[in-house]
Scaffold this motif. Structure first.
Motif, PDB file in Angstrom:
ATOM      1  N   PRO A 163      16.973  17.183  46.119  1.00  0.00           N
ATOM      2  CA  PRO A 163      17.879  16.673  45.084  1.00  0.00           C
ATOM      3  C   PRO A 163      17.707  15.174  44.809  1.00  0.00           C
ATOM      4  O   PRO A 163      17.892  14.719  43.682  1.00  0.00           O
ATOM      5  CB  PRO A 163      19.278  16.975  45.639  1.00  0.00           C
ATOM      6  CG  PRO A 163      19.075  18.095  46.595  1.00  0.00           C
ATOM      7  CD  PRO A 163      17.695  17.892  47.168  1.00  0.00           C
ATOM      8  N   TYR A 164      17.341  14.412  45.836  1.00  0.00           N
ATOM      9  CA  TYR A 164      17.099  12.978  45.671  1.00  0.00           C
ATOM     10  C   TYR A 164      16.000  12.763  44.630  1.00  0.00           C
ATOM     11  O   TYR A 164      16.137  11.945  43.705  1.00  0.00           O
ATOM     12  CB  TYR A 164      16.706  12.370  47.026  1.00  0.00           C
ATOM     13  CG  TYR A 164      16.226  10.936  46.970  1.00  0.00           C
ATOM     14  CD1 TYR A 164      17.134   9.884  46.920  1.00  0.00           C
ATOM     15  CD2 TYR A 164      14.862  10.637  46.975  1.00  0.00           C
ATOM     16  CE1 TYR A 164      16.695   8.568  46.863  1.00  0.00           C
ATOM     17  CE2 TYR A 164      14.422   9.329  46.932  1.00  0.00           C
ATOM     18  CZ  TYR A 164      15.337   8.295  46.878  1.00  0.00           C
ATOM     19  OH  TYR A 164      14.906   6.996  46.824  1.00  0.00           O
ATOM     20  N   TYR A 165      14.898  13.495  44.765  1.00  0.00           N
ATOM     21  CA  TYR A 165      13.790  13.342  43.817  1.00  0.00           C
ATOM     22  C   TYR A 165      14.098  13.996  42.475  1.00  0.00           C
ATOM     23  O   TYR A 165      13.628  13.530  41.436  1.00  0.00           O
ATOM     24  CB  TYR A 165      12.497  13.887  44.421  1.00  0.00           C
ATOM     25  CG  TYR A 165      11.964  13.003  45.520  1.00  0.00           C
ATOM     26  CD1 TYR A 165      11.531  11.705  45.237  1.00  0.00           C
ATOM     27  CD2 TYR A 165      11.906  13.441  46.833  1.00  0.00           C
ATOM     28  CE1 TYR A 165      11.055  10.875  46.247  1.00  0.00           C
ATOM     29  CE2 TYR A 165      11.431  12.609  47.846  1.00  0.00           C
ATOM     30  CZ  TYR A 165      11.008  11.334  47.546  1.00  0.00           C
ATOM     31  OH  TYR A 165      10.545  10.512  48.540  1.00  0.00           O
ATOM     32  N   GLU A 166      14.889  15.063  42.500  1.00  0.00           N
ATOM     33  CA  GLU A 166      15.271  15.723  41.251  1.00  0.00           C
ATOM     34  C   GLU A 166      16.078  14.766  40.371  1.00  0.00           C
ATOM     35  O   GLU A 166      15.848  14.673  39.165  1.00  0.00           O
ATOM     36  CB  GLU A 166      16.083  16.988  41.549  1.00  0.00           C
ATOM     37  CG  GLU A 166      16.390  17.812  40.314  1.00  0.00           C
ATOM     38  CD  GLU A 166      17.014  19.145  40.664  1.00  0.00           C
ATOM     39  OE1 GLU A 166      16.748  20.110  39.933  1.00  0.00           O
ATOM     40  OE2 GLU A 166      17.770  19.212  41.652  1.00  0.00           O
ATOM     41  N   GLN A 167      16.991  14.008  40.977  1.00  0.00           N
ATOM     42  CA  GLN A 167      17.801  13.043  40.223  1.00  0.00           C
ATOM     43  C   GLN A 167      16.926  11.969  39.587  1.00  0.00           C
ATOM     44  O   GLN A 167      17.298  11.370  38.582  1.00  0.00           O
ATOM     45  CB  GLN A 167      18.837  12.384  41.134  1.00  0.00           C
ATOM     46  CG  GLN A 167      19.938  13.316  41.574  1.00  0.00           C
ATOM     47  CD  GLN A 167      20.800  12.726  42.689  1.00  0.00           C
ATOM     48  OE1 GLN A 167      20.513  11.662  43.227  1.00  0.00           O
ATOM     49  NE2 GLN A 167      21.859  13.440  43.031  1.00  0.00           N
ATOM     50  N   ARG A 168      15.767  11.710  40.159  1.00  0.00           N
ATOM     51  CA  ARG A 168      14.851  10.693  39.636  1.00  0.00           C
ATOM     52  C   ARG A 168      13.834  11.277  38.656  1.00  0.00           C
ATOM     53  O   ARG A 168      12.929  10.576  38.196  1.00  0.00           O
ATOM     54  CB  ARG A 168      14.119  10.007  40.802  1.00  0.00           C
ATOM     55  CG  ARG A 168      15.013   9.021  41.490  1.00  0.00           C
ATOM     56  CD  ARG A 168      14.600   8.743  42.916  1.00  0.00           C
ATOM     57  NE  ARG A 168      15.564   7.849  43.526  1.00  0.00           N
ATOM     58  CZ  ARG A 168      16.817   8.165  43.832  1.00  0.00           C
ATOM     59  NH1 ARG A 168      17.267   9.380  43.603  1.00  0.00           N
ATOM     60  NH2 ARG A 168      17.634   7.285  44.378  1.00  0.00           N
ATOM     61  N   GLY A 169      13.938  12.577  38.400  1.00  0.00           N
ATOM     62  CA  GLY A 169      13.025  13.222  37.464  1.00  0.00           C
ATOM     63  C   GLY A 169      11.611  13.405  38.003  1.00  0.00           C
ATOM     64  O   GLY A 169      10.673  13.593  37.233  1.00  0.00           O
TER      65      GLY A 169
END
Length: 194
Positions: A163-169
């Motif tokens: 989710p950390y990387y998902e929030q950053r696209g």
């Protein structure tokens, strides 16, 4: 091409990483291997790591990030690398971003192999049986009980990294339950941006 592979143990990260290494000629970086190499080389960060390991402690995120920072400066990693099994925690993901930014670098893609965890134990048992049948050594972590412990640790500590990387696209999810070649094709499609 700077990549991270995420996914639970048994998802196929190692299999797919080997294919990317062969096709794109970038190294697969394992923190365990890098740690052992830094200790063997006696580098400043390796000396710190050895002292911690000799005392029975866990190597800090700071030391691990230092080892990754040193390793990506080596000639074979100049055009890119695959981090497999790292970062394992949110703190490591954040520290990795800071370290890369300090070098003027950024990740190109974070690939998450999504799998049905209820079917992973069967996959691991089958992998162990295939290794035995081929006369190859069975990986220690292919024991179902050891595997279940590793899976619990992944769900507790590492699942929050996606989710950390998902929030950053930066995150691309890949269906890891497909046949191996189909997973490879999906990864190549994600890497080419198509």
């Amino acid at each position: 091409m700077r990549l991270i592979f995420l996914g639970p143990p048994g998802a196929g990260k190692g299999t797919q990483a080997i294919r990317i290494v062969e096709k794109h000629r970038i190294p697969q970086l394992s923190t365990g291997d890098m740690l052992r190499a830094a200790v063997a080389a006696g580098s400043p960060v390796g000396v710190k790591a050895k002292a911690v390991m000799d005392s029975g402690g866990l190597v800090s995120d700071e030391i691990v990030i230092g080892i990754v920072a040193d390793r990506i400066e080596e000639p074979d990693a100049k055009t890119g690398f695959i981090l497999d099994g790292f970062p394992r925690t949110l703190a490591q993901a954040e520290a990795l971003d800071v370290m890369l930014a300090s070098k003027g670098l950024k990740l190109d893609k974070v690939l998450e192999l999504k799998v049905d965890q209820s079917k992973l134990v069967d996959r691991i048992v089958r992998r162990a049986e295939e290794a035995k049948a081929a006369g190859l050594p069975v990986r220690k972590d292919d024991d179902p009980e050891v595997f279940k412990t590793r899976l619990q640790a992944y769900n507790r500590d590492t699942a929050v990294v996606a989710p950390y990387y998902e929030q950053r696209g930066q995150l691309t999810a890949i269906d890891g339950m497909q046949p191996i070649d189909a997973v490879t094709s999906a990864i190549e499609k994600a890497l080419s941006g198509s």
